[in-house]
Write a protein that holds these residues in place. Structure first.
Motif, PDB file in Angstrom:
ATOM      1  N   VAL A  54       0.840  -1.205   0.000  1.00 47.82           N
ATOM      2  CA  VAL A  54       0.000   0.000   0.000  1.00 47.82           C
ATOM      3  C   VAL A  54       0.871   1.250   0.000  1.00 47.82           C
ATOM      4  CG1 VAL A  54      -1.622   1.349   1.399  1.00 47.82           C
ATOM      5  CG2 VAL A  54      -2.055  -1.080   0.986  1.00 47.82           C
ATOM      6  N   THR A  55       1.934   1.259   0.802  1.00 47.05           N
ATOM      7  CA  THR A  55       2.850   2.398   0.834  1.00 47.05           C
ATOM      8  C   THR A  55       3.488   2.605  -0.533  1.00 47.05           C
ATOM      9  OG1 THR A  55       3.329   2.043   3.174  1.00 47.05           O
ATOM     10  CG2 THR A  55       4.933   3.338   1.926  1.00 47.05           C
ATOM     11  N   GLN A  56       3.983   1.525  -1.125  1.00 50.32           N
ATOM     12  CA  GLN A  56       4.657   1.636  -2.410  1.00 50.32           C
ATOM     13  C   GLN A  56       3.710   2.093  -3.518  1.00 50.32           C
ATOM     14  OE1 GLN A  56       6.356  -2.372  -2.557  1.00 50.32           O
ATOM     15  NE2 GLN A  56       8.389  -1.472  -2.298  1.00 50.32           N
ATOM     16  N   LEU A  57       2.549   1.463  -3.619  1.00 46.44           N
ATOM     17  CA  LEU A  57       1.625   1.790  -4.707  1.00 46.44           C
ATOM     18  C   LEU A  57       0.997   3.168  -4.536  1.00 46.44           C
ATOM     19  CD1 LEU A  57      -0.101  -1.675  -5.296  1.00 46.44           C
ATOM     20  CD2 LEU A  57       1.678  -0.568  -6.686  1.00 46.44           C
ATOM     21  N   THR A  58       0.595   3.493  -3.314  1.00 46.06           N
ATOM     22  CA  THR A  58      -0.011   4.809  -3.072  1.00 46.06           C
ATOM     23  C   THR A  58       1.007   5.918  -3.287  1.00 46.06           C
ATOM     24  OG1 THR A  58      -1.555   3.833  -1.492  1.00 46.06           O
ATOM     25  CG2 THR A  58      -1.265   6.220  -1.398  1.00 46.06           C
ATOM     26  N   GLY A  59       2.212   5.723  -2.742  1.00 51.67           N
ATOM     27  CA  GLY A  59       3.255   6.733  -2.913  1.00 51.67           C
ATOM     28  C   GLY A  59       3.582   6.949  -4.380  1.00 51.67           C
ATOM     29  N   ALA A  60       3.767   5.867  -5.124  1.00 50.46           N
ATOM     30  CA  ALA A  60       4.090   5.986  -6.545  1.00 50.46           C
ATOM     31  C   ALA A  60       2.962   6.672  -7.309  1.00 50.46           C
ATOM     32  CB  ALA A  60       4.371   4.604  -7.129  1.00 50.46           C
ATOM     33  N   LEU A  61       1.726   6.275  -7.042  1.00 50.30           N
ATOM     34  CA  LEU A  61       0.579   6.867  -7.737  1.00 50.30           C
ATOM     35  C   LEU A  61       0.470   8.368  -7.467  1.00 50.30           C
ATOM     36  CD1 LEU A  61      -1.903   6.406  -9.517  1.00 50.30           C
ATOM     37  CD2 LEU A  61      -3.193   5.904  -7.448  1.00 50.30           C
ATOM     38  N   LEU A  62       0.659   8.771  -6.225  1.00 52.79           N
ATOM     39  CA  LEU A  62       0.588  10.200  -5.897  1.00 52.79           C
ATOM     40  C   LEU A  62       1.683  10.994  -6.604  1.00 52.79           C
ATOM     41  CD1 LEU A  62      -0.302  10.064  -2.087  1.00 52.79           C
ATOM     42  CD2 LEU A  62      -1.759  10.891  -3.958  1.00 52.79           C
ATOM     43  N   ILE A  63       2.889  10.434  -6.660  1.00 54.18           N
ATOM     44  CA  ILE A  63       3.981  11.135  -7.350  1.00 54.18           C
ATOM     45  C   ILE A  63       3.691  11.212  -8.841  1.00 54.18           C
ATOM     46  CG2 ILE A  63       6.431  11.013  -7.979  1.00 54.18           C
ATOM     47  CD1 ILE A  63       6.872   9.737  -5.146  1.00 54.18           C
ATOM     48  N   ILE A  64       3.270  10.113  -9.434  1.00 52.89           N
ATOM     49  CA  ILE A  64       2.955  10.109 -10.871  1.00 52.89           C
ATOM     50  C   ILE A  64       1.862  11.131 -11.177  1.00 52.89           C
ATOM     51  CG2 ILE A  64       1.947   8.730 -12.739  1.00 52.89           C
ATOM     52  CD1 ILE A  64       3.479   6.300 -11.443  1.00 52.89           C
ATOM     53  N   ALA A  65       0.852  11.211 -10.309  1.00 53.59           N
ATOM     54  CA  ALA A  65      -0.249  12.158 -10.501  1.00 53.59           C
ATOM     55  C   ALA A  65       0.120  13.586 -10.099  1.00 53.59           C
ATOM     56  CB  ALA A  65      -1.467  11.702  -9.698  1.00 53.59           C
TER      57      ALA A  65
END
Length: 137
Positions: free
Chosen positions: A61-72
């Protein structure tokens, strides 16, 4: 700087591509832990993290949420902070070169150096995101 390079650097899709590339280790690892949840839990158990399934869920969850927020490009300071802390914590847990010998110690040291570079990249992502918000971009 050549004008064609400046145009590439100013292109919003290039910035998006850069955010995707920067976060690749996180979303690739997070997806791997999601797709093969039991394998991810086994990895957590291997490093002595307990309960393994819960820790695996927290990590993905940390990895996917963090990556998604940065990409967005949304709440980047939170995402980069969380991923930087996560990356820093992996050093004593998974890359303890000071407890290793010979070639393994050297390999783990190189992983630590790369992790520190990724943390620097995350710091730059937070800075650039903030600057882009001030410019209205």
């Amino acid at each position: 700087m050549p004008s064609w390079i400046a145009r590439i650097l100013d292109w919003s899709y290039f910035a998006l591509f850069a955010r995707i590339v920067l976060t690749f280790p996180f979303w690739a690892s997070g997806l791997s832990k999601l797709i093969d949840f039991s394998g991810g839990a086994a990895e957590m158990a291997h490093f002595g993290l307990s309960p393994p399934a819960f820790v695996n869920a927290l990590v993905l969850v940390t990895q996917l949420t963090g990556a998604l927020l940065i990409i967005a490009n949304r709440h980047v300071w939170v995402a980069t902070g969380a991923l930087a802390v996560f990356t820093l914590l992996t050093i004593p847990i998974a890359h303890d070169f000071w407890n290793q010998k010979g070639h393994i110690a050297q390999l783990e040291f190189f992983f630590v150096v790369e992790h520190i570079s990724v943390i620097g990249g995350l710091m730059l992502a937070a800075i650039l995101s903030r600057q882009s918000k001030h410019k209205g971009a």
